[in-house]
Design a protein around this motif. Structure first.
Motif, PDB file in Angstrom:
ATOM      1  N   ALA A   6       0.853  -1.189   0.000  1.00  0.00           N
ATOM      2  CA  ALA A   6       0.000   0.000   0.000  1.00  0.00           C
ATOM      3  C   ALA A   6       0.890   1.241   0.000  1.00  0.00           C
ATOM      4  N   ASP A   7       0.585   2.201  -0.863  1.00  0.00           N
ATOM      5  CA  ASP A   7       1.263   3.507  -0.819  1.00  0.00           C
ATOM      6  C   ASP A   7       0.173   4.562  -0.770  1.00  0.00           C
ATOM      7  N   LEU A   8       0.000   5.152   0.433  1.00  0.00           N
ATOM      8  CA  LEU A   8      -1.150   6.017   0.688  1.00  0.00           C
ATOM      9  C   LEU A   8      -0.745   7.469   0.929  1.00  0.00           C
ATOM     10  N   LEU A  35      -2.434  -1.132  -3.510  1.00  0.00           N
ATOM     11  CA  LEU A  35      -3.481  -0.234  -2.998  1.00  0.00           C
ATOM     12  C   LEU A  35      -2.867   1.155  -2.945  1.00  0.00           C
ATOM     13  N   TRP A  36      -3.504   2.095  -3.640  1.00  0.00           N
ATOM     14  CA  TRP A  36      -2.875   3.396  -3.852  1.00  0.00           C
ATOM     15  C   TRP A  36      -3.816   4.524  -3.449  1.00  0.00           C
ATOM     16  N   SER A  37      -3.241   5.647  -3.023  1.00  0.00           N
ATOM     17  CA  SER A  37      -4.021   6.867  -2.814  1.00  0.00           C
ATOM     18  C   SER A  37      -3.201   8.071  -3.251  1.00  0.00           C
ATOM     19  N   LEU A  38      -3.821   8.949  -4.014  1.00  0.00           N
ATOM     20  CA  LEU A  38      -3.215  10.243  -4.366  1.00  0.00           C
ATOM     21  C   LEU A  38      -3.668  11.241  -3.305  1.00  0.00           C
ATOM     22  N   THR A  39      -2.697  11.911  -2.649  1.00  0.00           N
ATOM     23  CA  THR A  39      -3.039  12.790  -1.515  1.00  0.00           C
ATOM     24  C   THR A  39      -2.527  14.209  -1.764  1.00  0.00           C
ATOM     25  N   ASP A  40      -3.037  14.846  -2.805  1.00  0.00           N
ATOM     26  CA  ASP A  40      -2.591  16.215  -3.090  1.00  0.00           C
ATOM     27  C   ASP A  40      -2.916  17.147  -1.924  1.00  0.00           C
ATOM     28  N   HIS A  41      -2.063  18.157  -1.742  1.00  0.00           N
ATOM     29  CA  HIS A  41      -2.247  19.135  -0.667  1.00  0.00           C
ATOM     30  C   HIS A  41      -3.548  19.916  -0.842  1.00  0.00           C
ATOM     31  N   ASP A  42      -4.422  19.877   0.156  1.00  0.00           N
ATOM     32  CA  ASP A  42      -5.601  20.759   0.247  1.00  0.00           C
ATOM     33  C   ASP A  42      -6.457  20.749  -1.020  1.00  0.00           C
ATOM     34  N   ALA A 245      -1.987   2.307  11.700  1.00  0.00           N
ATOM     35  CA  ALA A 245      -0.718   2.746  11.105  1.00  0.00           C
ATOM     36  C   ALA A 245      -0.836   2.859   9.590  1.00  0.00           C
ATOM     37  N   SER A 246      -0.217   3.901   9.029  1.00  0.00           N
ATOM     38  CA  SER A 246      -0.227   4.068   7.581  1.00  0.00           C
ATOM     39  C   SER A 246       1.183   4.017   7.006  1.00  0.00           C
ATOM     40  N   ARG A 247       1.229   3.870   5.679  1.00  0.00           N
ATOM     41  CA  ARG A 247       2.486   3.736   4.936  1.00  0.00           C
ATOM     42  C   ARG A 247       2.352   4.534   3.651  1.00  0.00           C
ATOM     43  N   GLY A 248       3.250   5.496   3.429  1.00  0.00           N
ATOM     44  CA  GLY A 248       3.181   6.284   2.200  1.00  0.00           C
ATOM     45  C   GLY A 248       4.503   6.945   1.884  1.00  0.00           C
ATOM     46  N   SER A 249       4.896   6.865   0.607  1.00  0.00           N
ATOM     47  CA  SER A 249       6.215   7.369   0.195  1.00  0.00           C
ATOM     48  C   SER A 249       6.335   8.881   0.269  1.00  0.00           C
TER      49      SER A 249
END
Ligand code: AMP
Ligand code: MN
Ligand code: MN
Ligand code: MN
Length: 287
Positions: A6-8, A35-42, A245-249
């Motif tokens: 997963a990269d969240l 399992l992926w998530s794009l987490t752009d700022h705001d 717990a989360s995991r993201g690059s």
């Protein structure tokens, strides 16, 4: 037990990354992300594109964002995962959080002009993919292009952090508001890269307890911003506070980012992955 890759946490050119949501999805998939998530700022402007690209590649998807918050005078980032991207209060909260960026950028350029770096507002603009989302990263890229510094990390060190000419203090969202927007939209709030903040132990304890008091449920343990020692330290913190717990690059750009998509160590087995609590929110690729 097999832990999924997963990269969240990562950024597209809808905020301060350089790749499109589609190119980022391809890169995540090529590096084994399941399992992926794009987490752009705001910002949620890339969510639909990221989701469509992920599912087409056979990669499961969770909606994501990274909200800028001011806590005890320091900027803290709160990642939201698995929320409804059409939620009105969340969208309004993010729009309000974005709204001061342009004026802040003008003031940053004025600060830089005072030390002889001219044209930074226009220069940074050339790197901006979303007019509502000008960030310090875009200034950093311009200063590297101009030869002022060798890389973006050096720009932050000498120009864009507190006490330096391009730094402008900014009031972001309140912690309680950010957590509430995420929760009420059906998602889970995550304290992003806790090792990055310059808090005293007392302030850090206050951050975690207030975050939990507002309904926050998770902490990023594995992130590109943590050292090996911090991976262990925040695994202990997750246990101590009973957090998922989360995991993201936190991948932003090839060549700029130290950590590749999908390449962090797995979460330690003693932790509960945040995605276990988000099973009903995962948008699944068809087999
Ligand atoms: P802003 O939201 O405009 O304050 O910009 C924050 C962004 O700057 C972060 O999300 C990172 O992408 C980037 N950033 C912050 N500190 C550093 C650093 N020391 N080196 C490189 N990038 C940084
Ligand atoms: Mn960023
Ligand atoms: Mn961040
Ligand atoms: Mn980030």
């Amino acid at each position: 037990m097999h832990l999924i890759n997963a990269d969240l946490h990562c950024h597209s050119n809808v905020s301060d990354g350089t790749l499109t949501p589609e190119a980022l999805a391809q890169r995540a998939h090529a590096h084994g992300v399941e399992l992926w998530s794009l987490t752009d700022h705001d910002e949620l402007g890339g969510q639909q594109r990221a989701r469509d690209a992920a599912l087409a590649l056979g990669m499961d998807y969770l909606t994501g964002t990274e909200i800028s918050v001011t806590f005890a005078g320091i900027t803290v980032h709160i990642v939201g995962l698995g929320f409804d991207a059409d939620d009105e209060a969340l969208n309004a909260g993010l729009a309000a959080t974005r709204s001061g960026r342009r004026e802040r950028a003008r003031q940053m350029a004025e600060g830089l002009a005072k030390v002889g770096i001219t044209g930074a507002y226009e220069g940074a603009q050339r790197y901006v993919g979303n007019p509502e989302l000008i960030s310090r990263t875009h200034f950093a890229r311009f200063l590297v292009e101009s030869g002022v510094c060798a890389d973006t990390h050096a720009v932050f060190r000498s120009y864009l952090t507190e006490g330096h000419p391009g730094f402008v203090p900014h009031g972001w969202a309140r912690l309680g508001d950010a957590v509430r927007w995420i929760r009420e939209a059906g998602g889970i709030a995550v304290i992003a890269h806790p090792g990055r903040y310059r808090f005293t132990p007392t302030e850090e304890y206050a951050l975690f307890t207030e975050f939990i008091g507002h309904g926050g449920q998770a902490v990023e343990v594995m992130t590109g911003s943590h050292s090996a020692a911090e991976h262990i330290r925040y695994a202990d913190t997750a246990i101590e506070f009973g957090l998922l717990a989360s995991r993201g690059s936190d991948f932003h750009s090839p060549g700029e980012s130290r950590t590749e998509l999908g390449s962090l160590p797995d979460l330690p087995g003693r932790l509960t992955p945040v995605w276990e609590a988000l099973q009903t929110r995962v948008q699944r690729a068809l087999p």
